[in-house]
Design an enzyme around this catalytic site. Structure first.
Site, short mmCIF file in Angstrom:
data_model
loop_
_atom_site.label_atom_id
_atom_site.label_comp_id
_atom_site.label_asym_id
_atom_site.label_seq_id
_atom_site.Cartn_x
_atom_site.Cartn_y
_atom_site.Cartn_z
N GLN A 187 -1.33 6.67 -2.54
CA GLN A 187 -2.24 6.80 -3.67
C GLN A 187 -2.68 5.45 -4.24
O GLN A 187 -3.40 5.41 -5.22
CB GLN A 187 -1.54 7.59 -4.79
CG GLN A 187 -0.99 8.94 -4.38
CD GLN A 187 -2.03 10.04 -4.49
OE1 GLN A 187 -2.94 9.95 -5.28
NE2 GLN A 187 -1.88 11.08 -3.69
N TRP A 188 -2.25 4.34 -3.65
CA TRP A 188 -2.53 3.06 -4.29
C TRP A 188 -2.53 1.90 -3.29
O TRP A 188 -2.01 2.01 -2.18
CB TRP A 188 -1.49 2.78 -5.37
CG TRP A 188 -0.07 2.92 -4.90
CD1 TRP A 188 0.70 4.05 -4.99
CD2 TRP A 188 0.73 1.95 -4.21
NE1 TRP A 188 1.93 3.83 -4.42
CE2 TRP A 188 1.99 2.54 -3.95
CE3 TRP A 188 0.51 0.63 -3.84
CZ2 TRP A 188 3.00 1.86 -3.30
CZ3 TRP A 188 1.53 -0.05 -3.19
CH2 TRP A 188 2.76 0.57 -2.93
N GLN A 235 0.83 -1.20 0.00
CA GLN A 235 0.00 0.00 0.00
C GLN A 235 0.86 1.25 0.00
O GLN A 235 1.97 1.25 0.52
CB GLN A 235 -0.92 0.02 1.23
CG GLN A 235 -2.04 -0.99 1.19
CD GLN A 235 -2.92 -0.93 2.42
OE1 GLN A 235 -2.44 -1.18 3.54
NE2 GLN A 235 -4.18 -0.60 2.25
N ASP A 291 10.22 7.95 -10.96
CA ASP A 291 10.28 7.45 -9.59
C ASP A 291 11.10 6.16 -9.53
O ASP A 291 10.70 5.16 -8.94
CB ASP A 291 8.87 7.20 -9.05
CG ASP A 291 8.83 7.14 -7.52
OD1 ASP A 291 9.80 7.62 -6.88
OD2 ASP A 291 7.84 6.64 -6.97
N LYS A 310 -3.46 -3.34 -9.22
CA LYS A 310 -3.16 -2.07 -8.56
C LYS A 310 -4.38 -1.15 -8.60
O LYS A 310 -4.90 -0.83 -9.67
CB LYS A 310 -1.98 -1.38 -9.24
CG LYS A 310 -1.56 -0.09 -8.54
CD LYS A 310 -0.33 0.51 -9.20
CE LYS A 310 0.10 1.78 -8.49
NZ LYS A 310 1.28 2.39 -9.12
#
EC number: 2.7.11.-
Length: 433
Positions: free
Chosen positions: A119-120, A116, A233, A136
């Site tokens: 945002q997801w 987790q 990222d 996801k």
């Protein structure tokens, strides 16, 4: 309790009561009343059944309408149109239904959660053919981002590189879109380097191979994809390892597509502290060199075994980049090289890799190499390592098979060998298409 249930129970009570009285009194009028009430009860049961079926159908209709609304809101119509225009027969991509996702995750059971973030949430899913996937659950910032989201889904669905996690499909019938990826079993590179669940057994050969695979994957995103993709990222948590320790670049939630006619993009800063390109952070100008910086940090982690950012370390070494660069300048890199990988045979290779890492993390983006150049340098380093190992094992074959003009006295390959390895790196990138 609903009124119709109360009426139903009262009717049953009266039928039973009248039946008992009729039996005692042998009253034919009571028997007729009982028959009428019994029929009334049957009618009420029928009405109740019809009402129940009607409610089910209404719920199904409402659910179907809601799913369709979500599908359109999340860009489903646009996706189908774009897939048709792109020639969907050439794209191995599936649009899943909400029911597919519920069954795959056992109703989004908490035991299926793999990870987790802010945002997801990622769930482990099992499809009808028993294949295991990672599902996801993410969210869109606003409706204005739908077209960008669909564009990115389309581009990512066409990526077929052995070191990039494959996007298999999506579900748009839910309030937030669901993305379905191939399932990677071995955890993240972060887990292997720093996690308590793993006792790191990554040798230098493993780490160099992982670095080469990740560099090749990023180079492919920058130079080999139909539209250049900036990951934005890159970090050890977003590099997954399978059971064979093959690296897979994952999590494209922050990625940006860069139009061919633009050198850089102006965008809100997004990334992870410790890996974030300082030039991008201060200017808000994003280009491929930001991924180069982040990769340099990952390479430093592979060499040192230390986290990119750790507030438990002394002030001078909280940020791995500044600590690593300073140690390199002061010729004390040996102090931060991971003890598990350093030995007499690989010192030269590790120092060469450290030089590449420092070049990747230069403050000015224009002074950093391109990822395709980084991949080529690391490929060359692996070739040197392999050649050194072979020469150590079969020294008598050196002159006969290699020729004295190929290897210098120090064991370095000639410039011709370097060019050949660049070609190998380029071939690997092309082969990922």
């Amino acid at each position: 309790m609903k009124l119709q249930h109360v009426v139903y129970l009262v009717a049953i009570f009266f039928v039973v009561a009248i039946f008992v009285i009729a039996c005692i009194e042998e009253n034919k009028y009571l028997v007729w009343i009982m028959i009428i009430l019994a029929n009334t009860t049957n009618i009420l049961s029928l009405v109740r059944s019809i009402s129940y079926i009607k409610n089910i159908r209404k719920h199904q209709k409402d659910t179907k309408i809601q799913r369709q609304l979500f599908f359109e809101k999340n860009g489903g119509g646009m996706l189908i149109e774009r897939l048709s225009g792109a020639g969907s027969s050439n794209i191995d991509f599936k649009i899943f239904t909400e029911e597919d996702m519920k069954e795959a995750t056992n109703g989004y059971d908490v035991s299926r959660i793999l990870g987790q973030g802010g945002q997801w949430t990622v769930y482990k899913g099992i499809l009808p053919d028993n294949s295991i996937v990672a599902i996801k659950k993410t969210r869109l910032g606003d409706n204005n981002q739908v077209e960008q989201f669909i564009n990115e889904v389309l581009v990512l669905s066409q990526i077929n590189h052995r070191n990039v996690v494959k996007l298999l499909g999506c579900c748009l019938e839910t309030e937030v879109p669901l993305l379905v990826y191939e399932f990677i079993t071995g955890g993240s590179l972060f887990d292997h380097l720093h996690g308590s669940m793993f006792v790191s057994s990554l040798t230098w050969e493993h780490r160099l191979e992982i670095a080469i695979e990740v560099a090749g994957a990023i180079a492919y995103l920058h130079s080999g994809a139909s539209i250049p993709i900036i990951h934005r990222d890159i970090k050890t948590e977003n590099i997954l390892l399978d059971e064979n320790l093959t690296a897979k670049v994952a999590d494209f939630g922050a990625s940006k597509l860069k139009p061919m006619d633009k050198e850089q993009l102006t965008t809100m800063v997004q990334g992870t502290l410790g890996y974030l390109d300082p030039e991008y952070y201060t200017t808000w100008l994003l280009n491929e060199k930001s991924d180069v910086y982040s990769f340099g940090v990952v390479l430093m982690e592979l060499i040192s075994g230390q986290k990119a950012l750790c507030f438990e370390r002394p002030e001078t070494s909280k940020h791995l980049v500044s600590y690593f660069v300073l140690a390199t300048k002061e010729n004390r890199l040996h102090e931060i090289i991971d003890d598990q990988v350093l030995n007499e045979e690989n010192q030269r290779e590790i120092h060469e890799a450290a030089r590449v890492a420092v070049e990747c993390t230069r403050l000015k983006g224009e002074e950093r190499p391109r990822m395709i150049e980084v991949a080529a340098e690391l490929e060359t380093l692996r070739a040197k390592t392999t050649k050194h190992n072979w020469l150590d094992q079969y020294p008598e074959e050196n002159v006969h098979l290699l020729g004295s003009n190929i290897v210098s006295a120090q064991g370095h390959t000639s410039s011709r060998g370097y060019d050949n390895n660049k070609n190998v790196a380029r071939f690997d990138i092309e082969a990922g298409r």
